[in-house]
Design a protein around this motif. Sequence first.
Motif, PDB file in Angstrom:
ATOM      1  N   LEU A 234     -94.866 -51.625 -42.851  1.00 13.22           N
ATOM      2  CA  LEU A 234     -94.786 -52.946 -42.250  1.00 13.22           C
ATOM      3  C   LEU A 234     -96.106 -53.667 -42.501  1.00 13.22           C
ATOM      4  N   PRO A 235     -96.120 -54.667 -43.406  1.00 12.49           N
ATOM      5  CA  PRO A 235     -97.389 -55.345 -43.689  1.00 12.49           C
ATOM      6  C   PRO A 235     -97.685 -56.488 -42.717  1.00 12.49           C
ATOM      7  N   VAL A 236     -98.941 -56.632 -42.333  1.00  9.55           N
ATOM      8  CA  VAL A 236     -99.397 -57.847 -41.648  1.00  9.55           C
ATOM      9  C   VAL A 236    -100.586 -58.373 -42.454  1.00  9.55           C
ATOM     10  N   LEU A 237    -100.752 -59.679 -42.455  1.00  3.67           N
ATOM     11  CA  LEU A 237    -101.805 -60.277 -43.262  1.00  3.67           C
ATOM     12  C   LEU A 237    -102.969 -60.694 -42.367  1.00  3.67           C
ATOM     13  N   ALA A 238    -104.159 -60.201 -42.722  1.00  3.70           N
ATOM     14  CA  ALA A 238    -105.341 -60.526 -41.920  1.00  3.70           C
ATOM     15  C   ALA A 238    -106.403 -61.146 -42.807  1.00  3.70           C
ATOM     16  N   SER A 239    -107.197 -62.050 -42.235  1.00  5.80           N
ATOM     17  CA  SER A 239    -108.327 -62.557 -43.002  1.00  5.80           C
ATOM     18  C   SER A 239    -109.474 -61.554 -42.888  1.00  5.80           C
TER      19      SER A 239
ATOM     20  N   VAL B   1    -108.828 -56.730 -31.869  1.00  6.74           N
ATOM     21  CA  VAL B   1    -108.086 -57.123 -30.664  1.00  6.74           C
ATOM     22  C   VAL B   1    -108.032 -55.973 -29.648  1.00  6.74           C
TER      23      VAL B   1
ATOM     24  N   MET C 290    -100.524 -54.937 -33.145  1.00  7.99           N
ATOM     25  CA  MET C 290    -100.875 -54.177 -31.941  1.00  7.99           C
ATOM     26  C   MET C 290     -99.728 -53.257 -31.497  1.00  7.99           C
TER      27      MET C 290
ATOM     28  N   MET D   3     -97.542 -43.601 -39.565  1.00  8.49           N
ATOM     29  CA  MET D   3     -97.758 -44.932 -38.986  1.00  8.49           C
ATOM     30  C   MET D   3     -97.227 -46.024 -39.923  1.00  8.49           C
TER      31      MET D   3
ATOM     32  N   ASP E  77     -98.023 -61.734 -36.594  1.00  3.49           N
ATOM     33  CA  ASP E  77     -98.710 -60.593 -37.187  1.00  3.49           C
ATOM     34  C   ASP E  77     -99.659 -59.914 -36.195  1.00  3.49           C
TER      35      ASP E  77
ATOM     36  N   PHE F 271    -102.995 -46.797 -41.267  1.00  2.12           N
ATOM     37  CA  PHE F 271    -103.401 -46.170 -40.001  1.00  2.12           C
ATOM     38  C   PHE F 271    -103.088 -44.681 -40.055  1.00  2.12           C
TER      39      PHE F 271
ATOM     40  N   VAL G 231    -107.480 -65.374 -37.850  1.00  2.90           N
ATOM     41  CA  VAL G 231    -107.549 -63.999 -38.349  1.00  2.90           C
ATOM     42  C   VAL G 231    -106.159 -63.583 -38.831  1.00  2.90           C
TER      43      VAL G 231
ATOM     44  N   LEU H  79     -97.679 -49.357 -39.802  1.00  2.00           N
ATOM     45  CA  LEU H  79     -98.439 -50.592 -40.031  1.00  2.00           C
ATOM     46  C   LEU H  79     -99.425 -50.478 -41.186  1.00  2.00           C
TER      47      LEU H  79
ATOM     48  N   ILE I 255    -107.414 -57.117 -37.606  1.00  2.00           N
ATOM     49  CA  ILE I 255    -106.675 -57.442 -36.370  1.00  2.00           C
ATOM     50  C   ILE I 255    -106.847 -56.314 -35.333  1.00  2.00           C
ATOM     51  N   VAL I 256    -106.345 -55.135 -35.669  1.00  2.00           N
ATOM     52  CA  VAL I 256    -106.219 -54.074 -34.664  1.00  2.00           C
ATOM     53  C   VAL I 256    -107.564 -53.650 -34.081  1.00  2.00           C
TER      54      VAL I 256
ATOM     55  N   GLU J 211    -102.480 -53.174 -42.584  1.00  2.00           N
ATOM     56  CA  GLU J 211    -103.131 -54.490 -42.541  1.00  2.00           C
ATOM     57  C   GLU J 211    -103.536 -54.850 -43.966  1.00  2.00           C
TER      58      GLU J 211
END
Lengths: 282, 263
Positions: free
Chosen positions: A176-181, A191, B204, A147, B199, A141, B194, A149, A187-188, A151
């Motif tokens: 900070l990792p987040v896992l998205a398909s 959503v 967010m 930032m 996560d 980001f 998703v 985050l 995600i961000v 993804e």
Amino acid sequence: MANTIGIVGAGTMGSGIAQVAALAGYTVILYDIEQSAIEKGINTIYNNLAKGVEKKKLTEKDSEIAREQISTTNDLLRLKDATTVIEAVVERLDIKQALLQRLDDILPHESIIASNTSSLSITALGASTERPDRVIGMHFFNPAHIMKLVEIVKGKETSHTTISRITSLTKEFGKLPVLASDTPGFIVNRVARPFYGEALRLLGEGVASVEEIDRIVKKSGGFKMGPFELMDLIGIDVNLSVSRSVYEQYFHESRYRPHPIQQQMVDGNLLGRKTGKGFYEY
Amino acid sequence: MGMSSKKRSTRTSGKAFLVCGDEHLIQEYTELLAYSDADVFVWHERKPDLPNLKNILYNRALTRVPKKLIAVFELTNISFEKKLERLSKIENHCAKESLIISSTVCHTATGLAARLITPQRLVGIAALPTLLQNELVELTRSPLTHNDAIKTTGEIFFDLKKEVSLVDDRVGMVIPRIVCCLVNEATFALQEEVASMEDIDTAMKYGVNYPNGPVEWGEKIGFDQVLAVMDALQHDTGEERYRPSPLLRKLAAGLAIGERIWS
């Protein structure tokens, strides 16, 4: 060369990611086709490092080491020993696919190609190579050096090993990792659509004014910025193009439908802060 | 708002509020109102968990509640039937000068006014759990609402150290509509795998600086409340855009507030 990271594209995102990788102790090769882009990118990195030292976020020593870790090139072949390449070139599928094809030819078999795309399909990018299991999304980001985050986006064919290697790398970057398909907007950007979409509809329906909606969202919702201030900051054109992209990729799902007010602002070149006028004047 | 050193009055203050409606909202509003120097009468079928303060007075029926009140807070979102029943009892019991401040998150003030005998004293409020933690409350009115009613409501909130904003009379008002749509979208994303709920919340909060992750926000508000808002928006607009996700319906059926029931 075990710890070499290649970055393709020395724009805002590419140079930010290069800085993050260098500060984490990686040898970084920053590639861009344009010499001028490289110079601008390196300048940005040096300025950001200097600001970091000024704000006492970094020591002079950290900054010096980071500068030494980064070399630049306009020859893609120089990336041939990189264990990971992160691409941050222009957001166009044909251009990214052509780049990935070349990287696929150049890179060692086990190297991973990560894309910083915010809107394109990782599965489609992977399909342009012979190594779709080692193609993954790594969505930073803006500004990438600040930032936290990232993804991490798994394409249809991305392997577990690739996911775990890139997750570790992200953590080593201090992120900070987040896992998205691999779904539109990940995600961000998905959503968050109602934040802008509903605010625009509230305005369009005359429920409250721009100023009043922003005030309510901040003071009753606890958000740091109101939707209209934020759209002005992001760029109303950029925000519209994200909305449009998610809307089209979901085959016109009504939840993501852009609002005519956005189009009108873009038509009027009222793009926000960058043009001096958007929902507010600057 | 410091409470410990404040002078706390008893029944003799002569000023009183009445609070009724959805339980979670009763708790939040009672707690806030109890820090003023007025008595707070709570009217509910069963006694909710309330702070142990002398000026909070629970009642199963309206009979012992004074007829003259500064205002009644009627905070029902989920059941329209109960809302109308409560409003009608309030109108019958309370003196004409007692304001009726009613939640207009799921029903418009205009729609409610049409069912009242004394609609001039009705003021709409965006009552949704968690919102009272913040510094501003949204109000609305019907065409029949008296200007003085709005003015007095503003003064009540000023005394409680809250700002007010008067918005047009529309289902969902401003912040409940935006936040509930975010929660609904997050449950669609969760349902479609998703990402995990942790996560989604992390993304967010750190990607766009939201004050809460949308899933944890839904839990704090209560998924039953979020569902009521989405159903009301869909009913009001007739738009598919506001349809609740099937997962939101399941979460609402669990009536989980503040605890994780889905993983």
